[in-house]
Scaffold this active site. Structure first.
Site, short mmCIF file in Angstrom:
data_model
loop_
_atom_site.label_atom_id
_atom_site.label_comp_id
_atom_site.label_asym_id
_atom_site.label_seq_id
_atom_site.Cartn_x
_atom_site.Cartn_y
_atom_site.Cartn_z
N HIS A 179 0.83 -1.19 0.00
CA HIS A 179 0.00 0.00 0.00
C HIS A 179 0.87 1.25 0.00
O HIS A 179 0.55 2.24 -0.66
CB HIS A 179 -0.93 -0.01 1.22
N CYS A 180 1.97 1.20 0.71
CA CYS A 180 2.86 2.37 0.81
C CYS A 180 3.47 2.78 -0.52
O CYS A 180 3.75 3.95 -0.75
CB CYS A 180 3.98 2.10 1.79
N ILE A 181 3.71 1.82 -1.42
CA ILE A 181 4.40 2.13 -2.67
C ILE A 181 3.44 2.44 -3.81
O ILE A 181 3.88 2.69 -4.94
CB ILE A 181 5.34 1.00 -3.09
#
Length: 321
Positions: A313-315
């Protein structure tokens, strides 16, 4: 002002950051690239999913991405690191790309290109850009599509982001700039999370007024945090959907790191869940399959991406249809 669509709404495409700087990733560069490509391939789903745009910071990284992921579009835009959930634009319900201030997660990582990568990506798509003069990262908030947003006090009220920021001011800004009219405040995020408690590692909406929160595993360093988040959500009137926690995830140096199945990505055709080999992988996949019966649930290892501080999700940052 219309709040952003929930992540399960249709996407036109998704930006995914591609590991580009050997000096940041060291021996994890090549395996992290493998994990990013596996994630991108799952999201693309052989054309059934969504268009994948791999964002590389250098010509070398772009060439590598094209060789490994011929199914994806590749664009070159300078950035410090791959965490586009935080540095990319947040696209509102009316298609406006909202760009906020960014200070390297409270001054921890000041890397060239991160402060304006969101503006460049939005302009590259021809989106209307709205600039806002306060600091917030995309991983700090999660909305359910009805105007309800969840965040953590540890991050959004942290003085290393916005000095003198209190709940009333934060709620007013979330309403005026992003259209959220209700805020569910959780407390702290995961232990040793350098983002100061991003909610996308702790709790995620999986439907209107339905919030997934991990349930503690044996010897889980975050068990009190999960209990507090559950109590706050239930008191607010939100339905809590329990999912497994991977428990204690350790670095090669035996330090506790913020590994979480909650850093999943909801695509058009799939839900991609990060796995860490802690014994909860199969249970996590089964739990998300029950939550998202209309999508295939794909579990993928994310150990090497996590060495950089985040997961799938962060990337990524979706572009709504």
């Amino acid at each position: 002002m219309t709040a952003p669509q929930p992540e399960w709404a249709p996407h036109a495409a998704v930006w995914i950051g591609y590991p580009s700087h050997a000096e940041l990733w060291l021996e994890d560069l090549d395996p992290a690239r493998d994990e990013v490509v596996a994630f991108a391939k799952a999201v693309h789903a052989e054309g059934r999913g969504e268009t994948v745009i791999l964002v590389a910071a250098t010509v070398e990284a772009a060439d590598d991405a094209r060789a490994r992921a011929p199914f994806a579009e590749v664009t070159i835009e300078a950035f410090g690191d791959i965490w586009l959930r935080d540095t990319g634009p947040i696209i509102g319900g009316d298609g406006t790309a909202h760009r906020f201030g960014f200070n390297g997660w409270g001054g921890k990582y000041d890397l060239p290109g991160d402060s304006d990568i969101g503006l460049r990506l939005a302009r590259g798509r021809g989106l209307t850009v709205a600039n806002h003069d306060w600091i917030i990262e995309g991983g700090a908030i999660d909305g359910d599509g009805t105007g309800l947003v969840v965040t953590t006090e540890q991050c959004l009220l942290n003085p290393n982001r916005n000095t003198g920021f209190f709940k009333t001011a934060a709620e007013a800004r979330l309403h005026d700039d992003l259209g959220y009219d209700r805020v569910l405040w959780l407390g702290d995020g995961l232990l040793n999370d350098h983002t100061d408690g991003h909610v996308d590692n702790l709790a995620r909406f999986v439907g209107p007024n339905r919030l997934a929160i991990p349930q503690a595993a044996e010897n889980d360093p975050n068990w009190r945090i999960y209990q507090d988040a559950t109590a706050r959500a239930q008191a607010f009137g939100v339905e809590v959907v329990p999912v497994p926690s991977p428990g204690r995830v350790l670095s090669p140096e035996e330090e506790i790191i913020p590994g979480s199945h909650m850093n999943f990505y909801i695509g058009n055709a799939v839900v991609v869940v990060p796995l860490y080999g802690t014994g909860t992988d199969a249970a996590a996949i089964a739990a998300f399959a029950g939550i998202f019966p209309d999508r295939e649930v794909v579990g993928l290892r994310a150990d090497h991406i996590l060495t950089g501080g985040g997961s799938f999700h962060c990337i990524s940052q979706q572009i709504p249809a």
